[in-house]
Write an enzyme that holds these catalytic residues in place. Structure first.
Site, PDB file in Angstrom:
ATOM      1  N   ARG A 178      -2.672 -23.801 -33.639  1.00 29.35           N
ATOM      2  CA  ARG A 178      -2.767 -25.260 -33.450  1.00 29.35           C
ATOM      3  C   ARG A 178      -1.384 -25.907 -33.398  1.00 29.35           C
ATOM      4  O   ARG A 178      -1.176 -27.001 -33.918  1.00 29.35           O
ATOM      5  CB  ARG A 178      -3.637 -25.893 -34.534  1.00 29.35           C
ATOM      6  CG  ARG A 178      -5.052 -25.388 -34.587  1.00 29.35           C
ATOM      7  CD  ARG A 178      -5.794 -25.608 -33.258  1.00 29.35           C
ATOM      8  NE  ARG A 178      -7.129 -25.013 -33.319  1.00 29.35           N
ATOM      9  CZ  ARG A 178      -7.429 -23.797 -32.883  1.00 29.35           C
ATOM     10  NH1 ARG A 178      -6.479 -23.043 -32.351  1.00 29.35           N
ATOM     11  NH2 ARG A 178      -8.647 -23.334 -32.963  1.00 29.35           N
ATOM     12  N   SER A 232     -11.549 -31.839 -35.164  1.00 26.75           N
ATOM     13  CA  SER A 232     -11.149 -31.289 -36.460  1.00 26.75           C
ATOM     14  C   SER A 232      -9.921 -32.019 -36.984  1.00 26.75           C
ATOM     15  O   SER A 232      -8.934 -32.181 -36.268  1.00 26.75           O
ATOM     16  CB  SER A 232     -10.840 -29.793 -36.333  1.00 26.75           C
ATOM     17  OG  SER A 232     -11.989 -29.074 -35.960  1.00 26.75           O
ATOM     18  N   GLU A 301      -4.326 -31.633 -38.583  1.00 23.56           N
ATOM     19  CA  GLU A 301      -4.266 -31.114 -37.214  1.00 23.56           C
ATOM     20  C   GLU A 301      -4.097 -32.273 -36.233  1.00 23.56           C
ATOM     21  O   GLU A 301      -3.469 -32.118 -35.188  1.00 23.56           O
ATOM     22  CB  GLU A 301      -5.549 -30.348 -36.910  1.00 23.56           C
ATOM     23  CG  GLU A 301      -5.619 -29.753 -35.523  1.00 23.56           C
ATOM     24  CD  GLU A 301      -6.855 -28.905 -35.321  1.00 23.56           C
ATOM     25  OE1 GLU A 301      -7.532 -29.093 -34.287  1.00 23.56           O
ATOM     26  OE2 GLU A 301      -7.168 -28.067 -36.172  1.00 23.56           O
TER      27      GLU A 301
END
Length: 305
Positions: A178, A232, A301
């Site tokens: 990520r 997310s 994130e």
């Protein structure tokens, strides 16, 4: 309006994000071609680029300066594109009987690219089925699912750097979980603007590709909530972030309209009137509780703008 871009003033950014949160932009430009992006980035200082508006939380105070909405969506076969691009090659662009490379404008929707590959009987992007956002955003954060990510399929990325067009290999993109070279901003120059992304797919059975995409789509439908969110919120650790949040008893926790999803604990929903401040307060609470319960420091994130 220019044919390639549209300028708006005092535009509400909540209308351009999946969270449906955010103040106004002093100036907002919707760009429909890569040439328009290059022109606008060179013309305006203090410019912020949004693609599909997912994976971001925009401030209640809005954004000063210029916000560029990337609406580009051109697709070219790699050989055809490379002949007219004029950019010096650093990589082998030749497709093989078992693979083919296509170049996508950075504003192309990731889910559209996954279906394009399905139509061409090319495997490699099944994991992207249902993931919101654009190719540029997916590369920026190394988006992924089902144990695959953009790192696995990117051939090269074309960027605008300090006014010049540069092509970066997969390795030069610095993909991590990520994260990427673009997100970590350790490039020692002005922030790169992602213009195009080349993806190589492997020839495969169309029915098998379709079945895998259907499986992933159904999994997403059953395990992820419907509603306004950024996707997310946190990166995982030894276990998925949702595990820590769920087992800290935080599902359903709400602060001023921002709520931890009861379906998937790593999603925060805007139930209709949440502000960016409310989301940030909820994130702060979640991190403190998880740290207290598990001694694990959750890392965001999503991008804060």
């Amino acid at each position: 309006m220019n044919n390639d871009y549209l300028i708006k003033t005092n535009a509400k950014l909540k209308n351009y994000t999946t969270f449906k949160i955010g103040g106004k932009a002093e100036m907002l430009i919707e760009c429909y071609s890569v040439d328009a992006i290059v022109e606008c980035v060179k013309k305006y200082e203090n410019i912020k680029i949004l693609g599909g508006g997912s994976n971001v939380l925009v401030s209640d105070d809005g954004i000063e300066g210029v916000v560029l909405i990337n609406r580009t969506n051109n697709i070219s076969e790699c050989e055809e594109w490379s002949v007219k691009s004029g950019v010096e090659d650093k990589i082998n662009l030749v497709s093989t009987p078992n693979s083919k490379t296509y170049v996508f404008d950075s504003g192309t929707r990731l889910s559209h690219v996954a279906r394009f590959f399905l139509d061409k009987s090319l495997s490699g992007l099944e994991f992207a089925e249902g993931i919101p956002g654009t190719m540029g955003g997916a590369v920026f954060m190394n988006a992924g699912a089902h144990c695959s990510s953009m790192k696995d399929v990117v051939e090269f990325v074309e960027v605008l750097r300090n006014g010049e067009i540069v092509r970066l290999t997969n390795e030069e993109c610095g993909f991590e979980y990520r994260n990427s070279f673009f997100k970590s901003r350790h490039n020692g120059c002005e922030r790169d603007v992602i213009l195009r992304v080349a993806i190589r797919g492997t020839s495969s059975n169309k029915m098998e590709i379709s079945l895998k995409m259907t499986k992933y789509r159904e999994f997403r439908r059953k395990t992820q909530p419907v509603g306004a969110s950024a996707g997310s919120v946190f990166k995982g650790g030894e276990k998925p972030a949702g595990y820590y949040i769920d087992n800290a008893g935080l599902k359903g926790l709400s602060i001023d309209g921002a709520e931890v999803s009861r379906v998937h604990a790593n999603f925060i929903l805007n139930t209709g009137f949440a502000s960016a401040k409310a989301v940030k307060d909820l994130i702060k609470t979640i991190k403190a509780r998880v740290k207290e319960e598990f001694g694990f420091e959750l890392e965001e994130e999503i991008e804060f703008i």
